[in-house]
Design an enzyme around this catalytic site. Structure first.
Site, PDB file in Angstrom:
ATOM      1  CG  ASP A   1      15.545  42.692   7.332  1.00 19.55           C
ATOM      2  OD1 ASP A   1      16.160  43.650   7.837  1.00 19.55           O
ATOM      3  OD2 ASP A   1      15.550  41.550   7.820  1.00 19.55           O
TER       4      ASP A   1
ATOM      5  CE  LYS B   1       0.691  31.371  -2.333  1.00 24.34           C
ATOM      6  NZ  LYS B   1       1.219  31.465  -0.970  1.00 24.34           N
TER       7      LYS B   1
ATOM      8  CG  ASP C   1       3.679  34.210  -0.884  1.00 23.57           C
ATOM      9  OD1 ASP C   1       3.985  35.403  -0.697  1.00 23.57           O
ATOM     10  OD2 ASP C   1       2.599  33.705  -0.502  1.00 23.57           O
TER      11      ASP C   1
ATOM     12  NE  ARG D   1      -7.721  26.729   1.930  1.00 23.36           N
ATOM     13  CZ  ARG D   1      -8.088  27.611   2.861  1.00 23.36           C
ATOM     14  NH1 ARG D   1      -8.474  27.199   4.043  1.00 23.36           N
ATOM     15  NH2 ARG D   1      -8.069  28.900   2.571  1.00 23.36           N
TER      16      ARG D   1
ATOM     17  CE  LYS E   1       2.315  37.387   1.835  1.00 23.92           C
ATOM     18  NZ  LYS E   1       2.283  35.929   1.712  1.00 23.92           N
TER      19      LYS E   1
ATOM     20  CB  THR F   1      -6.478  40.126   2.045  1.00 28.68           C
ATOM     21  OG1 THR F   1      -5.763  38.899   2.127  1.00 28.68           O
ATOM     22  CG2 THR F   1      -6.358  40.683   0.659  1.00 28.68           C
TER      23      THR F   1
HETATM   24  O1  C5P Z   1      -6.384  27.636  -0.255  1.00 27.81           O
HETATM   25  P1  C5P Z   1      -6.517  29.024  -0.780  1.00 27.81           P
HETATM   26  O2  C5P Z   1      -6.971  29.103  -2.217  1.00 27.81           O
HETATM   27  O3  C5P Z   1      -7.338  29.914   0.125  1.00 27.81           O
HETATM   28  O4  C5P Z   1      -5.006  29.572  -0.761  1.00 27.81           O
HETATM   29  C1  C5P Z   1      -4.680  30.909  -1.036  1.00 27.81           C
HETATM   30  C2  C5P Z   1      -3.203  31.117  -0.940  1.00 27.81           C
HETATM   31  O5  C5P Z   1      -2.911  32.489  -1.163  1.00 27.81           O
HETATM   32  C3  C5P Z   1      -2.585  30.783   0.426  1.00 27.81           C
HETATM   33  O6  C5P Z   1      -1.254  30.311   0.186  1.00 27.81           O
HETATM   34  C4  C5P Z   1      -2.548  32.114   1.126  1.00 27.81           C
HETATM   35  O7  C5P Z   1      -1.506  32.180   2.073  1.00 27.81           O
HETATM   36  C5  C5P Z   1      -2.255  33.058  -0.042  1.00 27.81           C
HETATM   37  N1  C5P Z   1      -2.669  34.443   0.164  1.00 27.81           N
HETATM   38  C6  C5P Z   1      -3.970  34.821   0.462  1.00 27.81           C
HETATM   39  N2  C5P Z   1      -4.263  36.137   0.654  1.00 27.81           N
HETATM   40  C7  C5P Z   1      -3.322  37.080   0.505  1.00 27.81           C
HETATM   41  C8  C5P Z   1      -2.008  36.721   0.187  1.00 27.81           C
HETATM   42  C9  C5P Z   1      -1.712  35.375   0.015  1.00 27.81           C
HETATM   43  O8  C5P Z   1      -4.841  33.969   0.557  1.00 27.81           O
HETATM   44  N3  C5P Z   1      -3.641  38.347   0.618  1.00 27.81           N
END
Ligand code: C5P
Length: 230
Positions: free
Chosen positions: A65, A33, A60, A210, A62, A119
């Site tokens: 517009d 992503k 991603d 992560r 999003k 979220t």
């Molecule tokens: O590091 P981690 O597993 O928390 O990364 C989650 C990824 O998903 C990040 O790129 C974050 O921006 C994305 N994301 C999220 N919650 C959302 C939409 C996207 O954590 N509702």
């Protein structure tokens, strides 16, 4: 194209850092992503480079517009060869339909999915911008609108996956972030699920950052998640 359900979030500030992580991963075993930070700093070149290496890319960005602008942005993303892209459902059905029309109807067109409510949005922010009702009801309504507008699925939390899966059937793509293997740190995510729980809840794809990108050997972390899922 890989059949992996795991999408690794390449949340890095430079193309070098992102490409160096990608080199440690196998395109047959995960998708990647690319989000706003990496894209704003490194642009389409990093996406094209990852596509050339054989990775399925979820762009991603999003988009939100006027319909004409979103449609043209989606056509540009499709030209980069991405596997999946997203728009905000809050842009409404005319915007989503224009996006859907712009990416065409051929068999290998990208998936187009919708962000319902972020979220990070709590009830206070929801009311502050003039929305009424509850957050879960609104997510369900926006997912319906996405489906009616021809989108392939939504980004949602795995908590919402069971109801959306029941309403929209097996072909509706549910892409869920907030995934944490049992032994990994929560970080800033709150309502997390393990990979197994998220798949059991009906997720189509798991966005994992992560726990894989921060591991000493990312491919080992990925393998452990695969083993847990099998
Ligand atoms: O590091 P981690 O597993 O928390 O990364 C989650 C990824 O998903 C990040 O790129 C974050 O921006 C994305 N994301 C999220 N919650 C959302 C939409 C996207 O954590 N509702």
């Amino acid at each position: 194209m890989s059949d992996s359900k795991i999408i690794v979030a390449l949340d890095y500030p430079t193309a070098d850092a992102a490409l160096s992580l990608a080199q440690q991963l196998d395109p047959q075993r995960c998708k990647l992503k690319v989000g706003k930070e990496l894209f704003t700093r490194s642009g389409p070149a990093v996406v094209e480079s990852l596509v050339k290496q054989g990775f399925d890319i979820f762009l991603d960005l999003k988009y939100h517009d006027i319909p004409n602008t979103v449609a043209k942005a989606c056509a540009a993303a499709a030209d980069l060869g991405v596997w999946m892209m997203n728009v905000h459902t809050l842009g409404g059905s005319a915007m989503m339909e224009a996006a859907r029309d712009a990416i065409g109807n051929h068999a290998d067109r990208p998936f187009l999915i919708g962000v319902t409510l972020l979220t990070s949005m709590d009830q206070h922010t929801f009311n502050q911008i003039g929305l009424q009702g509850s957050i879960p009801e609104t997510v369900v309504r926006l997912a319906n609108l996405a489906k009616q507008s021809g989108l392939d699925g939504v980004v949602c939390s795995a908590q919402e996956a069971p109801i959306l899966r029941a309403q929209h059937g097996a072909d509706f793509q549910l892409v869920t972030p907030g995934i944490r293997p049992a032994d990994s740190e929560q970080g800033d995510q709150h309502r997390t699920m393990t990979p197994q729980q998220a798949i059991a809840a009906g997720s189509s794809y798991l966005v994992i950052g992560r726990p894989i990108t921060g591991a000493a050997i990312p491919m080992v972390a990925l393998e452990q998640i695969e083993q847990a899922l099998n």
